[in-house]
Design an enzyme around this catalytic site. Structure first.
Site, PDB file in Angstrom:
ATOM      1  N   ASP A  38      27.912  45.540  46.151  1.00 56.40           N
ATOM      2  CA  ASP A  38      26.779  44.700  46.316  1.00 56.40           C
ATOM      3  C   ASP A  38      26.833  43.784  47.468  1.00 56.40           C
ATOM      4  OD1 ASP A  38      25.223  45.827  44.316  1.00 56.40           O
ATOM      5  OD2 ASP A  38      26.070  44.604  42.807  1.00 56.40           O
ATOM      6  N   ASP A  42      23.557  34.973  35.807  1.00 56.95           N
ATOM      7  CA  ASP A  42      24.432  34.305  36.801  1.00 56.95           C
ATOM      8  C   ASP A  42      23.291  33.773  37.874  1.00 56.95           C
ATOM      9  OD1 ASP A  42      26.691  34.434  35.911  1.00 56.95           O
ATOM     10  OD2 ASP A  42      27.241  36.289  36.620  1.00 56.95           O
TER      11      ASP A  42
HETATM   12  N1  ARG Z   1      27.020  38.054  29.643  1.00 55.45           N
HETATM   13  C1  ARG Z   1      28.300  37.085  30.270  1.00 55.45           C
HETATM   14  C2  ARG Z   1      27.470  35.750  30.992  1.00 55.45           C
HETATM   15  O1  ARG Z   1      26.485  36.004  31.238  1.00 55.45           O
HETATM   16  C3  ARG Z   1      28.997  37.748  31.312  1.00 55.45           C
HETATM   17  C4  ARG Z   1      28.367  38.317  32.371  1.00 55.45           C
HETATM   18  C5  ARG Z   1      29.381  38.771  33.479  1.00 55.45           C
HETATM   19  N2  ARG Z   1      29.086  39.785  34.536  1.00 55.45           N
HETATM   20  C6  ARG Z   1      29.501  41.012  34.551  1.00 55.45           C
HETATM   21  N3  ARG Z   1      29.172  41.484  35.589  1.00 55.45           N
HETATM   22  N4  ARG Z   1      30.226  41.418  33.690  1.00 55.45           N
HETATM   23  O2  ARG Z   1      28.239  34.935  31.230  1.00 55.45           O
END
Ligand code: ARG
Length: 408
Positions: free
Chosen positions: A12, A121
């Site tokens: 990405d 995120d």
């Molecule tokens: N669900 C978790 C959070 O929002 C982890 C996200 C992690 N991202 C990934 N690409 N696995 O904090």
């Protein structure tokens, strides 16, 4: 346009790096923040230059992450929805801080990142950037340009960007490893053994248990097996030890900020062990009132951090409360690691409210049992009366109750 891009070296962000030059004519400065992900940072830097970054920063923030973020998460027994120790969520505000620092130093006007429009995120990055540097523009190409995986793969092949056939989305730092996507999107599908890297399966974990002791000072772990060490070292070592015993695998149906329910797998051996040990020590030391109240504070703290509200004043106010309470949390906890379990089997503290002299059923107890009679009467008076009161309309008030009809 001069832009800072949060760069992982993956598909990405490599595609984004190229596209930003192509579509926007941007000068792109790439930043990779090392929070303990097991990556080859030299190879990432090389890639960044190869795909046209005018400048690249690799920032080792592991120690800062441990000292400022992980330590606070331990004090707050941080578990989102009682299950997720927040590894990814905790690292985001620190990464944002570093991105903003570089942007200011390099005179950039844009910060770009590779988040989709569906995850948490983006919320954490964007709110963090807005708080620290409202003047900077935020560019979120995967969402804004609607980049699909197939399109990206195609584009990558044309531009010599290496593509892997990985099916899982993984994020890693010293506090844990998050795995999502692919077949895991079926919540009934059992996580296959091959997705785990930090933890043994229960069947392959050692048959013999292993004991560790953890010393806490002001709520923060300061020694492992009696040996003093900084938090980064302690967490790193404990990830190895507890991981070997299969501790810290988490399979969680999670509520994202944007409302989506997602299926998440985590490996967090040190986090699970330390939070268990820490909470156990609090129970030895805190009054029942403090313990009960702090539970609510802890869960709010975790909620704020999960939802990207790190810069919210409530988080800081809760931290002030937590830090005050944690001044008493000094002592030692003994944990038995065995076949996927971290079991607290012993605890001691100079600040313990536990007293054998009070608690014992032996004759020498200093607790005056006779006081219990009057105490119970006053303690439950209202509840007992209310029970009678509910029976009143049916004419069934127990005899002897203060609410029984007076016969005069
Ligand atoms: N669900 C978790 C959070 O929002 C982890 C996200 C992690 N991202 C990934 N690409 N696995 O904090």
């Amino acid at each position: 346009m001069r832009a800072v891009l949060a760069y992982s070296g993956g598909l990405d962000t490599s595609v984004i790096l190229k596209l930003m030059q192509e579509r926007l004519g941007a000068e792109v400065i790439t930043v990779t923040v090392d929070v303990g992900q097991k990556d080859d940072f030299e190879a990432i830097e090389e890639k960044a230059h190869k795909f046209g970054a005018v400048e690249h920063y690799t920032i080792d923030a592991k120690e800062e992450f441990a000292e400022k973020y992980v330590s606070q998460a331990i004090k707050a027994n941080a578990m989102y929805e009682k299950a997720y120790p927040l590894a990814t969520a905790l690292a985001r505000p620190l990464i944002v801080e570093k991105l903003v620092e570089v942007a200011k130093k390099e005179g950039a006007d844009v910060i770009a990142h590779g988040c989709t429009g569906k995850g948490n995120d983006q919320v954490r990055f964007n709110l963090g950037i807005k708080a620290l540097a409202p003047e900077l523009e935020i560019l979120q190409p995967v969402m804004e340009w609607e980049l699909s995986r197939d399109w990206e793969m195609d584009y990558a092949k044309k531009h010599g960007i290496p593509v892997s056939d990985k099916i899982y989305s993984i994020d890693e730092n010293i506090w844990g490893r998050s795995i999502e996507g692919g077949p895991l999107e079926d919540p009934f599908f059992e996580p296959p053994e091959e997705i785990f890297e930090w933890t043994s399966s229960i069947s392959s974990a050692p048959d013999e248990p292993e004991y560790v002791t953890i010393d806490f000072e002001n709520g923060v772990p300061v020694a492992l097996n009696g040996e003093p060490m900084d938090l980064l070292t302690l967490v790193t070592e404990l990830n190895e030890i507890a991981g070997k015993h299969g501790v810290g695998r988490i399979d969680h149906i999670e509520d994202r900020t944007v409302g989506i329910k997602s299926r998440e797998i985590y490996e967090a051996p040190a986090a699970v062990t330390l939070i268990k040990a820490h909470y156990d020590l609090e129970k030895l030391i805190f009054t029942k009132w403090l313990l009960e109240f702090k539970d609510a504070v802890d869960s709010k703290w975790s909620w704020l951090v999960y939802n990207g509200l790190w810069y919210e004043p409530l988080r800081e106010a809760l931290d002030a409360f937590i830090n005050e309470a944690e001044k008493a949390v000094n002592g030692r906890v003994k944990v038995k690691l065995h076949k996927g379990n971290a079991i607290v089997v012993g605890r001691e503290s100079d600040n313990a409210l536990y007293s054998k002299e009070v608690a014992t059923y032996e004759h020498f107890s200093t607790f005056d049992q006779k006081l219990a009679k009057g105490f119970i009467e006053l303690f439950g008076m209202q509840s007992v009366m209310a029970y009678s009161s509910r029976a009143k309309p049916m004419g069934k008030v127990p005899e002897g109750s203060p609410l029984a009809a007076k016969s005069h």
